[in-house]
Design a protein around this motif. Structure first.
Motif, PDB file in Angstrom:
ATOM      1  N   PHE A   1      31.449  30.960  22.959  1.00 27.45           N
ATOM      2  CA  PHE A   1      30.913  32.135  23.644  1.00 27.45           C
ATOM      3  C   PHE A   1      32.008  33.129  24.054  1.00 27.45           C
ATOM      4  CE2 PHE A   1      29.067  34.532  27.260  1.00 27.45           C
ATOM      5  CZ  PHE A   1      28.066  35.162  26.540  1.00 27.45           C
ATOM      6  N   GLU A   2      32.819  32.826  25.069  1.00 24.58           N
ATOM      7  CA  GLU A   2      33.815  33.791  25.548  1.00 24.58           C
ATOM      8  C   GLU A   2      35.167  33.561  24.889  1.00 24.58           C
ATOM      9  OE1 GLU A   2      32.856  35.531  29.975  1.00 24.58           O
ATOM     10  OE2 GLU A   2      34.257  33.877  29.804  1.00 24.58           O
TER      11      GLU A   2
ATOM     12  N   THR B   1      37.725  25.473  14.953  1.00 27.74           N
ATOM     13  CA  THR B   1      37.291  26.868  14.850  1.00 27.74           C
ATOM     14  C   THR B   1      36.367  27.161  16.024  1.00 27.74           C
ATOM     15  OG1 THR B   1      37.430  26.893  12.429  1.00 27.74           O
ATOM     16  CG2 THR B   1      36.011  28.548  13.466  1.00 27.74           C
ATOM     17  N   VAL B   2      36.625  28.257  16.738  1.00 25.07           N
ATOM     18  CA  VAL B   2      35.821  28.639  17.897  1.00 25.07           C
ATOM     19  C   VAL B   2      35.071  29.931  17.565  1.00 25.07           C
ATOM     20  CG1 VAL B   2      35.804  29.128  20.367  1.00 25.07           C
ATOM     21  CG2 VAL B   2      37.572  27.640  19.411  1.00 25.07           C
ATOM     22  N   LEU B   3      33.745  29.901  17.676  1.00 25.50           N
ATOM     23  CA  LEU B   3      32.924  31.096  17.502  1.00 25.50           C
ATOM     24  C   LEU B   3      32.677  31.717  18.869  1.00 25.50           C
ATOM     25  CD1 LEU B   3      30.277  29.763  14.922  1.00 25.50           C
ATOM     26  CD2 LEU B   3      32.507  30.807  14.488  1.00 25.50           C
ATOM     27  N   THR B   4      33.070  32.978  19.041  1.00 24.70           N
ATOM     28  CA  THR B   4      32.940  33.667  20.327  1.00 24.70           C
ATOM     29  C   THR B   4      32.175  34.969  20.152  1.00 24.70           C
ATOM     30  OG1 THR B   4      34.934  35.034  20.173  1.00 24.70           O
ATOM     31  CG2 THR B   4      35.237  32.767  20.922  1.00 24.70           C
ATOM     32  N   THR B   5      31.863  35.614  21.266  1.00 26.45           N
ATOM     33  CA  THR B   5      31.265  36.945  21.208  1.00 26.45           C
ATOM     34  C   THR B   5      32.324  37.973  20.819  1.00 26.45           C
ATOM     35  OG1 THR B   5      31.720  37.264  23.555  1.00 26.45           O
ATOM     36  CG2 THR B   5      29.540  36.454  22.980  1.00 26.45           C
ATOM     37  N   ARG B   6      31.838  39.101  20.312  1.00 24.07           N
ATOM     38  CA  ARG B   6      32.725  40.237  20.078  1.00 24.07           C
ATOM     39  C   ARG B   6      32.919  41.022  21.370  1.00 24.07           C
ATOM     40  NH1 ARG B   6      31.143  42.889  14.162  1.00 24.07           N
ATOM     41  NH2 ARG B   6      31.695  41.038  12.923  1.00 24.07           N
TER      42      ARG B   6
ATOM     43  N   ARG C   1      26.110  42.332  23.559  1.00 23.97           N
ATOM     44  CA  ARG C   1      27.077  41.317  23.138  1.00 23.97           C
ATOM     45  C   ARG C   1      26.442  39.925  23.182  1.00 23.97           C
ATOM     46  NH1 ARG C   1      31.562  42.859  26.259  1.00 23.97           N
ATOM     47  NH2 ARG C   1      31.028  41.470  27.958  1.00 23.97           N
ATOM     48  N   LEU C   2      25.691  39.656  24.251  1.00 22.29           N
ATOM     49  CA  LEU C   2      25.005  38.383  24.388  1.00 22.29           C
ATOM     50  C   LEU C   2      23.919  38.231  23.322  1.00 22.29           C
ATOM     51  CD1 LEU C   2      24.094  35.788  25.896  1.00 22.29           C
ATOM     52  CD2 LEU C   2      22.733  37.272  27.386  1.00 22.29           C
TER      53      LEU C   2
END
Length: 370
Positions: free
Chosen positions: A9-10, A39-44, A72-73
């Motif tokens: 997320f963040e 690998t970390v998937l986060t928000t833009r 963003r969410l």
């Protein structure tokens, strides 16, 4: 080598990112050094960048530049299942970080891989009251879809077991940044708050109310460090209360600058209505600054007697009295020394080792029973 796809997320580089992203990175970079592929998937967010940082691959996902907080969410939630489908063939374990406002997306239902949750946030009921939406129902439903979870405190662990009595919970807390130990404890003049500028969660309304009552008995100022959605509201509140000369907003602090501010303070205040751990409190103790906080479950675990003071929850008068009393208290140096000894037990290396073992156990358990 274990391949981990972390739904984080963040991004820790995002301005205003909370302590959750700090924990995610501090654990992950140590796991990467042990040979984990993460690998970390986060928000833009504005200025986002796909990168490898300390051996950890960060991939911000969404559709735009992430400038709007709400969009963003929404973009993250919509994009995440697609991104997981694209990447799950190269992942042994999926790790879902819980996040606001509904905690969990019930990732085990759709990842099609062994999936473990890491719970640093479990406050959907408060968000439900704020937004008048049944977000706590989503949280309860999602927690029940998990079979193994990591909680950052015993208080959160107990709440998870209430929501899902069958779930296995490992309690693995947060650690202290080694940079905190570079600061020499000193008896400063100011009272410091560090955190997201958010009224409901962080209790900024309670803090300003308490400061208005006690500031005339305190020599220093109230310093407020951070950014967040209620910054304009906070500035207006300070002005309306006639406190502009006694309150200073410092903006976002990180790294050595943050730890210098913690060390330079006389007291650190944590007026939160709820916390999952309280990283600022343990960082403050590590720099040798005593902490005043409300007596809530998770903070109670990290502010024992002798290193700070707990106040009846949300009692503004009592909080003000505690600030003025402890500000003038002789012998704060001894409290600071005890706080540093206590904080030394929160070691990121040991916590990362514990999380690695939890990942291995989860992968074995979830693979053999799926």
């Amino acid at each position: 080598m274990m391949r981990v796809l972390h739904l984080g997320f963040e991004d820790p580089r995002m301005p205003g990112a909370g302590g959750g992203s700090v924990r995610t990175h501090e654990i992950n970079r140590r796991l990467a050094a042990q040979g984990f592929d993460i690998t970390v998937l986060t928000t833009r967010y504005p200025g986002w960048q796909e990168r490898i940082q300390d051996g950890v691959r960060y991939v911000p996902i969404g559709f735009g530049d992430g400038r709007n907080r709400f969009l963003r969410l929404v973009e993250y939630v919509l994009r995440l299942p697609f991104e997981v489908r694209q990447r799950r063939a190269t992942a042994d374990l999926v790790v879902e970080d819980f996040f606001a406002p509904f905690s969990t997306m019930a990732a085990p239902l759709w990842t099609k891989r062994p999936t473990l949750g890491v719970v640093q946030w479990l406050h959907a009921r408060d968000k439900a009251r704020q937004y008048k939406l049944p977000l706590h129902w989503v949280e309860r439903w999602g927690v029940r879809k998990h079979r193994r979870l990591i909680a950052v405190s015993h208080g959160i662990g107990d709440n998870l077991k209430t929501l899902n009595p069958a779930v296995h919970v490992d309690v693995i807390g947060n650690g202290v940044d080694p940079a905190a130990w570079n600061q020499e404890p000193r008896r400063g003049r100011d009272v410091l708050f560090i955190g997201r500028l958010e009224y409901g969660h962080k209790g900024l309304d309670l803090l300003i109310g308490a400061w208005a009552r006690c500031c005339n008995q305190v020599e220093g100022r109230l310093l407020i460090a951070g950014t967040g959605p209620d910054e304009a509201r906070l500035r207006a509140h300070v002005d309306d209360a006639g406190l502009s000369e006694r309150v200073q907003l410092l903006g976002w602090l990180s790294g050595d600058e943050k730890f210098r501010a913690l060390s330079d303070a006389r007291l650190v205040v944590v007026p939160s209505r709820h916390e999952t751990f309280g990283l600022v409190a343990i960082d403050a103790l590590a720099t040798g600054t005593p902490v005043i906080a409300f007596d809530i479950a998770c903070l109670r675990e990290i502010i024992p007697a002798g290193v700070g003071w707990l106040v009846e929850p949300f009692d503004v008068v009592a909080f003000a009295d505690e600030i003025s009393r402890r500000y003038a208290q002789p012998g704060l140096e001894a409290v600071a020394e005890e706080g540093r000894r206590f904080a030394a037990g929160y070691n990121w290396d040991a916590l990362a080792d514990a999380q690695a073992e939890a990942y291995r156990a989860a992968l074995t358990s979830l693979t053999t029973t799926s």
